[in-house]
Design an enzyme around this catalytic site. Structure first.
Site, PDB file in Angstrom:
ATOM      1  N   ASP A  53       0.865  -1.174   0.000  1.00 11.82           N
ATOM      2  CA  ASP A  53       0.000   0.000   0.000  1.00 11.82           C
ATOM      3  C   ASP A  53       0.909   1.235   0.000  1.00 11.82           C
ATOM      4  OD1 ASP A  53      -2.135   1.748   0.057  1.00 11.82           O
ATOM      5  OD2 ASP A  53      -3.250   0.611   1.536  1.00 11.82           O
TER       6      ASP A  53
HETATM    7  C1  BGC Z   1      -5.246   2.965   0.055  1.00 13.59           C
HETATM    8  C2  BGC Z   1      -5.322   1.916  -1.023  1.00 13.59           C
HETATM    9  C3  BGC Z   1      -5.191   2.552  -2.378  1.00 13.59           C
HETATM   10  C4  BGC Z   1      -3.907   3.339  -2.439  1.00 13.59           C
HETATM   11  C5  BGC Z   1      -3.660   3.994  -3.768  1.00 13.59           C
HETATM   12  C6  BGC Z   1      -4.073   3.890  -0.122  1.00 13.59           C
HETATM   13  O1  BGC Z   1      -4.142   4.966   0.761  1.00 13.59           O
HETATM   14  O2  BGC Z   1      -5.180   2.329   1.314  1.00 13.59           O
HETATM   15  O3  BGC Z   1      -6.512   1.208  -0.904  1.00 13.59           O
HETATM   16  O4  BGC Z   1      -5.236   1.585  -3.379  1.00 13.59           O
HETATM   17  O5  BGC Z   1      -3.955   4.356  -1.442  1.00 13.59           O
HETATM   18  O6  BGC Z   1      -4.494   5.052  -3.992  1.00 13.59           O
END
Ligand code: BGC
Length: 768
Positions: A294
């Site tokens: 993530d």
């Molecule tokens: C989220 C993810 C997301 C990623 C990219 C993160 O803050 O937890 O679910 O895919 O950002 O935007």
């Protein structure tokens, strides 16, 4: 074909390399036409051939992914130098092509980028939020929605969706409950597989589809206190029986990538968690795709107090099995991994192993042959009317009728000459869509007010009053990304005036439709709450409008159960519409006026109050399960609405349950058959649900567990026999006493019905 061929655009040297690659790849691969799955061995050979040519820097470059926020120049330089394998958050096809030209034409081996994006519930055409799609209890809805989303995203050059989110959530304080399928592993697994099929099609690389990414692996939904990003503490039994099954289902459905979660799982950060990423994911489940972290989760290993510095953070995540690091401005991998190889902490072979699934996905997606996107075609795809029809149907199937006292619904179209539509969400396009909608076309987004105006037509005067304003106590960092310009805050006098205007409008109308709930930024990432009350002055508005004595319908737009105790006693009709998407207003209008019949069911237990959470139907039984005095003394311990609950404009009877056998041996299967009858005068859907309870075992088992469901459509007075089966898959569980999967000799209860309080009962036994 949605991408232009790059032949003819490249120089002589590049052409030689290409010829080498194509020639060195087996004929079967070179000749694979679009629409045919590539040969696995050919893909592997091609990747091996590529890896042989790549320098260490190029190999490490593939492991980095950056957000395309901020100035383009540094990113363009990094792409041209082969320092990145992927970009995320680029959505303009022209910009995608610009980056891709740099990757393909400027880098030595012409390796294309893979473009990722959060395609959560639609791209341009926004579908109902995932929790709503789960409420349809119809996996086909999710498959269709995600295949439309994939088609739209792919048309602009996005190859990789960071979805589905498969986190089971049993605490609705957690804002991201809106992004998942709710509290139940069985329903969650069905929705997981359905979404993977929607995104990826029949195989990775299917035409007009994208690579799916199951997230957040694993345990994020159990964040303590429902606080976003907080640590999770989950027992092995809960992990195996509740939190992991949807991920396993996605792997079985062929998901090509996974995202490691942000938080600590039992004190070990998920992004540095070898047990999760190697033992469970790759060894037990045989997952062979790629794991992406993530955002900034690798660097966060240092913040967690797990890694001593960035280099160690890179090493920990890499060794745990994170193939690609997602980061905002730079990656720990780019800083730490070259030195780690040089000083012998990791080998080049390990780097190559991390590269392999990334390169394989690029090959499978056809990016080497067709790296560019056809910008003109994307405009046509995004404007496809059929996509909007699918979104409307999905919203109609996702809505849950919570109350319909005195059969106020469906509304009779000609019975009202003046209709008041009241509430802060009634005419807000952004709030009709919900979170994770970035590329929507607001003009084509139909609010509840415009849907109702259209539906009532000239037959009724439909007037609107906002009544109250909605605002978070603390702003969301997403507001900036959404470019949300909040309306100026009303003065106390304005607020009083708007409230009375709304109440007066209700007084002077034949009927009021209140549209209340949460603004889109009140549910989603970084949108947890410690209360479930209707935000702002909405409860006062609701009670004042109800006090007019005129008929009132409450439509909820929200991403989590809310405290609607008062409404559930005093407002005759309540429709849970969630965040219904682009066509939300038309769907709600169809539902309220009976052109569509509600058939959705709650994918979460609906608490009476926040103090009851976590509350879920599949709890263990206790010595005095519902003995009120021994549970809470200040509130009933039961939910306001049970899991699986939802009303219809018709009614149903379940009968005649029959089992093929009443005694089986472990490993054998029982066929279950029962009738469901529509006893009303309208065609309608019922979701037949099957629950079991194991009466004894090596550990205590939940009081009920969902083990089968089917959404059936029945004509007025129609009847259908439904078939389900209970076999090893449904009857085994992970026992903390045995430290493994067991299917135990025991007596079992079976209940059939329309929600988790189903009463049609039978039973069977597993004998030794
Ligand atoms: C989220 C993810 C997301 C990623 C990219 C993160 O803050 O937890 O679910 O895919 O950002 O935007």
């Amino acid at each position: 074909m949605n991408r232009k061929s790059r032949f003819g655009r490249i120089g002589t040297f590049a052409r030689k390399v290409l010829v080498f690659l194509v020639v060195s790849a087996p004929v079967a691969f070179a000749q694979t036409p679009p629409g045919v799955p590539p040969d696995d061995q050919a893909v592997r050979q091609r990747v091996d051939a590529l890896l042989k040519e790549m320098s260490l820097d190029e190999k490490i470059g593939q492991l980095s992914q950056l957000f395309a926020f901020g100035p383009a120049q540094p990113l363009e330089d990094a792409v041209a130098k082969g320092q990145l394998g992927s970009l995320l958050f680029v959505t303009d096809p022209a910009v995608i092509n610009r980056y891709q030209h740099l990757a393909v034409e400027k880098t030595r081996l012409h390796i294309p980028l893979i473009f990722g994006f959060d395609v959560i519930h639609g791209f341009r055409t926004i579908f109902p939020v995932p929790i709503a799609m789960a409420a349809s209890w119809d996996p086909a809805v999710a498959t269709k929605a995600q295949s439309v989303a994939a088609r739209e995203a792919r048309s602009v050059g996005i190859d990789w969706a960071f979805a589905p989110m498969l986190d089971i959530a049993r605490d609705p304080r957690w804002g991201r409950i809106v992004e998942g399928a709710g509290e139940d592993p069985y329903l969650g697994s069905a929705m997981a597989a359905a979404q993977v099929r929607g995104f990826q099609g029949d195989y990775i690389g299917s035409l007009d589809h994208v690579l799916a990414c199951m997230k957040h692996f694993a345990g994020y939904g159990a964040a303590e206190g429902g606080r976003d990003y907080d640590a999770s503490y989950i027992s092995d039994s809960q992990l195996y029986n509740v939190y992991l099954p949807p991920f396993h289902a996605a792997v079985k459905a062929g998901v090509g990538s996974a995202m490691s979660a942000y938080m600590d799982l039992n004190d070990m950060p998920a992004t540095g968690n070898t047990w999760l990423l190697q033992d469970v994911l790759r060894q037990d489940w045989k997952f062979s795709g790629l794991v992406v972290s993530d955002a900034d989760a690798v660097k966060s290993l240092e913040k967690h107090g797990y890694a001593k510095d960035l280099s160690e953070a890179a090493l920990d995540a890499f060794k745990a099995g994170v193939n690609m690091e997602m980061a905002l401005d730079f990656t720990a991998y780019s800083k730490g991994l070259p030195a780690a190889v040089q000083n012998g902490q990791i080998t080049v072979e390990q780097i190559e192993a991390a590269d392999r699934p990334i390169l394989e996905m690029k090959v499978r997606l056809g990016l080497f042959e067709n790296p560019y996107v056809d910008e003109a075609r994307s405009q046509q795809v995004l404007a496809t009317p059929e996509h909007r029809t699918a979104a409307r149907l999905a919203a109609e199937r996702s809505a849950v009728l919570l109350r319909d006292q005195g059969k106020l619904l469906p509304l009779r179209k000609n019975a009202y000459t003046s209709v008041a539509v009241v509430g802060p969400l009634a005419d807000s396009q952004v709030d009709t869509l919900g979170s994770w909608a970035f590329q929507e076309d607001l003009v084509e987004t139909v609010t509840v007010l415009s849907g109702l105006r259209d539906k009532f037509g000239a037959g009724a005067r439909v007037s609107y009053a906002q009544g109250v304003q909605l605002r978070r106590e603390f702003p969301s960092f997403f507001d900036e990304i959404f470019h949300l310009k909040p309306e100026p805050v009303w003065t106390p006098e304005q607020a009083r005036n708007e409230m009375s205007r709304a109440v007066n409008l209700a007084k002077s109308s034949d009927l009021t439709i209140l549209v209340l709930g949460e603004a889109q930024n009140m549910s989603g990432e970084a949108a947890s709450r410690e209360s479930f009350g209707l935000p702002g002055e909405q409860e006062q508005l609701l009670e004042a409008v109800s006090a007019t004595g005129k008929p009132v319908v409450l439509v909820l737009l929200n991403g989590r159960p809310l405290d609607i105790k008062w409404a559930a006693q005093h407002v005759p009709a309540i429709l849970e519409a969630w965040y219904p998407g682009t066509q939300g207003g038309n769907a709600v209008a169809n539902l309220l006026l009976g052109d569509a019949v509600p058939g959705g069911k709650l994918p979460v237990t609906w608490p009476r109050d926040v103090g009851q959470v976590p509350i879920y139907y599949a709890h263990n039984t206790t010595q005095s399960a519902e003995n009120q005095g021994k549970r809470y003394w200040d509130e009933e311990s039961t939910p306001l609405f049970p899991f699986g609950y939802g009303l219809s404009y018709s009614s149903f009877i379940f009968s005649d349950v029959k089992l093929s056998r009443t005694q089986i041996k472990p490993g054998e299967t029982i066929e279950v058959r029962f009738d469901v009858e529509n006893t009303g005068a309208v065609a309608a859907d019922e979701v037949a649900q099957l629950y079991i309870h194991q009466r004894s075992g090596s550990v205590s088992r939940p009081v009920r567990e969902l083990k089968g469901f089917e959404r059936v459509t029945l004509p007025a007075h129609g009847k259908k026999t439904v078939h389900m089966s209970l076999g090893k898959q449904e009857l085994s569980y992970w026992s903390s006493a045995k430290k493994g999967w067991v299917e135990e000799p025991a007596a079992f209860d079976v209940w059939i019905g329309g929600d988790s309080e189903a009463s049609l009962h039978t039973g069977f036994e597993i004998a030794q």
